[in-house]
Design an enzyme around this catalytic site. Structure first.
Site, short mmCIF file in Angstrom:
data_model
loop_
_atom_site.label_atom_id
_atom_site.label_comp_id
_atom_site.label_asym_id
_atom_site.label_seq_id
_atom_site.Cartn_x
_atom_site.Cartn_y
_atom_site.Cartn_z
N ARG A 21 27.83 -63.52 -56.35
CA ARG A 21 28.15 -62.70 -55.48
C ARG A 21 29.09 -63.37 -54.55
O ARG A 21 28.69 -64.42 -53.75
CB ARG A 21 27.04 -61.96 -54.74
CG ARG A 21 26.14 -60.98 -55.68
CD ARG A 21 25.13 -60.54 -54.44
NE ARG A 21 24.01 -60.21 -55.27
CZ ARG A 21 23.64 -58.54 -55.73
NH1 ARG A 21 24.59 -57.93 -55.20
NH2 ARG A 21 22.42 -58.59 -56.57
N SER A 136 6.72 -43.22 -59.83
CA SER A 136 8.31 -43.95 -59.42
C SER A 136 9.01 -43.50 -60.24
O SER A 136 8.94 -44.02 -61.46
CB SER A 136 8.09 -45.32 -59.19
OG SER A 136 9.28 -46.06 -58.76
N SER A 188 22.37 -43.89 -56.00
CA SER A 188 23.22 -44.57 -55.51
C SER A 188 24.51 -45.10 -56.55
O SER A 188 25.72 -45.13 -56.10
CB SER A 188 23.03 -45.70 -54.67
OG SER A 188 22.25 -46.78 -55.60
N HIS A 216 21.51 -41.62 -49.74
CA HIS A 216 22.95 -41.40 -50.11
C HIS A 216 23.21 -39.76 -50.02
O HIS A 216 24.22 -39.37 -50.84
CB HIS A 216 23.22 -41.69 -51.78
CG HIS A 216 23.18 -43.35 -51.53
ND1 HIS A 216 24.13 -44.14 -51.13
CD2 HIS A 216 22.18 -44.20 -51.86
CE1 HIS A 216 23.84 -45.46 -51.16
NE2 HIS A 216 22.60 -45.28 -51.76
N THR A 244 18.59 -43.09 -44.35
CA THR A 244 19.22 -44.13 -43.46
C THR A 244 20.22 -43.69 -42.39
O THR A 244 20.54 -42.45 -42.41
CB THR A 244 20.15 -45.03 -44.33
OG1 THR A 244 20.69 -46.32 -43.57
CG2 THR A 244 21.18 -44.29 -44.94
N LYS A 247 24.57 -45.03 -43.35
CA LYS A 247 25.57 -44.81 -44.55
C LYS A 247 26.64 -43.74 -43.84
O LYS A 247 27.51 -44.09 -43.02
CB LYS A 247 25.02 -44.57 -45.77
CG LYS A 247 24.53 -45.77 -46.12
CD LYS A 247 23.84 -45.68 -47.79
CE LYS A 247 22.81 -46.80 -48.03
NZ LYS A 247 23.51 -48.14 -48.04
N THR A 276 7.77 -55.57 -35.28
CA THR A 276 9.25 -56.13 -35.30
C THR A 276 9.88 -55.34 -34.12
O THR A 276 9.60 -54.18 -33.46
CB THR A 276 9.72 -55.70 -36.42
OG1 THR A 276 11.21 -55.99 -36.54
CG2 THR A 276 10.10 -54.09 -36.77
N THR A 277 10.79 -55.99 -33.43
CA THR A 277 11.55 -55.39 -32.31
C THR A 277 12.31 -54.28 -32.80
O THR A 277 12.93 -54.20 -33.98
CB THR A 277 12.71 -56.69 -31.72
OG1 THR A 277 12.09 -57.77 -31.71
CG2 THR A 277 13.53 -56.18 -30.71
N THR A 362 21.80 -54.88 -59.89
CA THR A 362 22.18 -53.46 -59.26
C THR A 362 22.16 -52.60 -60.07
O THR A 362 21.70 -51.28 -60.15
CB THR A 362 23.45 -53.57 -58.27
OG1 THR A 362 23.18 -54.74 -57.38
CG2 THR A 362 23.53 -52.54 -57.35
N1 PMP Z 1 17.48 -46.45 -50.57
C1 PMP Z 1 18.58 -46.35 -51.25
C2 PMP Z 1 18.70 -45.43 -52.34
C3 PMP Z 1 19.71 -47.17 -51.01
O1 PMP Z 1 20.79 -47.20 -51.82
C4 PMP Z 1 19.67 -48.05 -49.91
C5 PMP Z 1 21.03 -49.00 -49.56
N2 PMP Z 1 21.60 -49.21 -50.28
C6 PMP Z 1 18.49 -47.92 -49.10
C7 PMP Z 1 17.45 -47.30 -49.30
C8 PMP Z 1 18.54 -48.96 -48.08
O2 PMP Z 1 19.06 -48.44 -46.96
P1 PMP Z 1 19.82 -49.54 -45.70
O3 PMP Z 1 20.98 -49.92 -46.23
O4 PMP Z 1 19.68 -48.56 -44.49
O5 PMP Z 1 18.93 -50.57 -45.69
#
Ligand code: PMP
Length: 405
Positions: A21, A136, A188, A216, A244, A247, A276-277, A362
């Site tokens: 990458r 899943s 995605s 997404h 999220t 995005k 975590t903060t 990916t």
């Molecule tokens: N779920 C899916 C399906 C994603 O594609 C992604 C990030 N590409 C995430 C969760 C993670 O989200 P974030 O980028 O906010 O960490």
């Protein structure tokens, strides 16, 4: 052990496979999306970004930028602690209310990212629900896979978007055990959409909880941007809707929404939430402004869909192979990691177009692609330029192939 030699040999393997990458050094500029400055050893140059997950350009929207400025003026930079110890800022509380309202749920919980929300929520539910089995979808994102793995719950993988396979697998589990079905609405990389209603039917028949990743889709679909579940009128059938803030909402962070009890449970037991903060208040303020704006305005969504259709038509007319789907994600299929990287390099170096190559893991090997994400802010001229550049490169590849034969 020679650690450095080990690191070298592992990285050399990635180079050999053509999937090392390389990060593209970009400088985004407020108000100028989708254009950005690309920094490289050769100097700097303006490029058009065609692979951003800032799907609607909200990261540059004055409403969002102003809200972040104002929050910094009021609260300063950081949150000052974990949620439990001095780090619950009023902006977090407002954001959680905004999110619960977006999905028509009783409560919401925000996390450091979408990744962390999946990992922490699934990890906690899977670990603590008695005898839990998690079903899943085989196309699920790494964050869900990691969450399920870390929960140590029994995992059953069902065929992608296949309610019948899910039903078969659920039927084999003793009725008394806790069950959870985890899946996404828009996947995605292929951009295909889950049969949410059928999956809910099956899950309901077996008494399983439903957990939907709408990462997404939030902001992009539904009259108020509540995602595919809103568009299909199904939000009430999902026990957890996860999303999220990074995005379409274009700031940063992740969240789950669900019943007050479920959110309280995750809040109380998820170490990835507790220790975590919390997000900087300005981030929470910007995300809330973005969500509020997209609840009220459908202009960005309509223009987005129109741009996506135009890009697809132009690519089809130029015979550039794309994967058909009904979402905003336009995968241009290449099928080879080295070629994919070479095309991406040519786009950037020759044409000032930035599209990151997408390689294994990916996507499966042999399905390497350029994942194109049109935005409402790409102009007709940008689209023409992209398609002309791809056509030129495609013609060249064709010539190369003929020369080699
Ligand atoms: N779920 C899916 C399906 C994603 O594609 C992604 C990030 N590409 C995430 C969760 C993670 O989200 P974030 O980028 O906010 O960490």
């Amino acid at each position: 052990m020679d650690y450095e030699a080990f690191f070298d040999s592992e990285i050399a393997g990635l180079h050999r496979e053509g999937r090392y990458r390389v990060f593209t050094d970009l400088e985004r500029q407020a108000g100028r999306f989708p254009y950005a400055t690309h920094h490289s050893p050769a100097g700097q140059r303006e490029v058009t970004v065609w692979c951003s997950n800032d799907y609607l350009g909200m990261g540059q929207h004055p409403v969002v930028v102003r809200a972040m400025h104002e929050a910094i003026e009021r609260c300063g930079a950081g949150a000052g602690g974990t949620r439990n110890i001095s780090g619950t800022n009023h902006y977090h509380v407002l954001l959680e209310q905004e999110l619960a309202d977006l999905h028509g749920k009783e409560a919401a919980l925000i996390f450091s990212s979408g990744y962390v929300s999946n990992w922490a929520a699934l990890g906690t539910l899977g670990a603590r629900l008695p005898g839990c089995v998690i079903f899943s979808d085989e196309g699920n994102h790494a964050s869900m896979i990691e969450g399920i793995r870390s929960s140590r719950a029994e995992r059953q993988i069902f065929r992608h978007n296949d309610p019948e396979d899910l039903n078969r697998k659920l039927s084999l589990i003793e009725p008394g055990r806790a069950k959870l079905v985890a899946f996404e609405s828009v996947y995605s990389m292929d951009g295909d959409i889950a049969p949410i209603d059928e999956i809910c039917d099956v899950a309901e028949a077996h008494g399983a909880l439903t957990y939907l990743d709408e990462v997404h889709a939030v902001g992009l679909y539904g009259v108020r941007g509540g995602g595919i579940s809103e568009r299909m009128g199904l939000a009430h059938r999902l026990d957890v809707i996860e999303g999220t803030l990074g995005k379409a909402f274009a700031v940063h962070g992740g969240y789950i929404t669900g019943s007050s009890r479920l959110c309280d449970f995750v809040r109380s037991f998820a170490s990835g939430f507790i220790f975590t903060t919390s997000l900087p208040p300005a981030v929470a303020a910007g995300a809330a402004a973005s969500i509020r704006h997209l609840k009220e305005s459908g202009v960005e969504r309509a223009r987005h869909q129109e741009r996506v259709a135009r890009v697809r038509q132009a690519l089809d007319a130029a015979d550039i192979p794309t994967l058909a789907n009904r979402s905003h994600i336009v995968p241009v299929m290449v099928g080879d990691p080295v070629l994919c990287k070479a095309i991406s390099d040519s786009l950037l170096d020759e044409f000032g177009i930035y599209v990151q190559p997408i390689n294994y893991p990916t996507v499966p090997r042999g399905t390497e692609r350029l994942r194109i994400t049109p935005s409402p802010l790409h102009s007709n001229a940008d689209i023409d330029h992209l398609v002309e550049a791809l056509s030129t490169i495609w013609r060249r590849i064709g010539l190369h192939r003929q020369a080699a034969e």
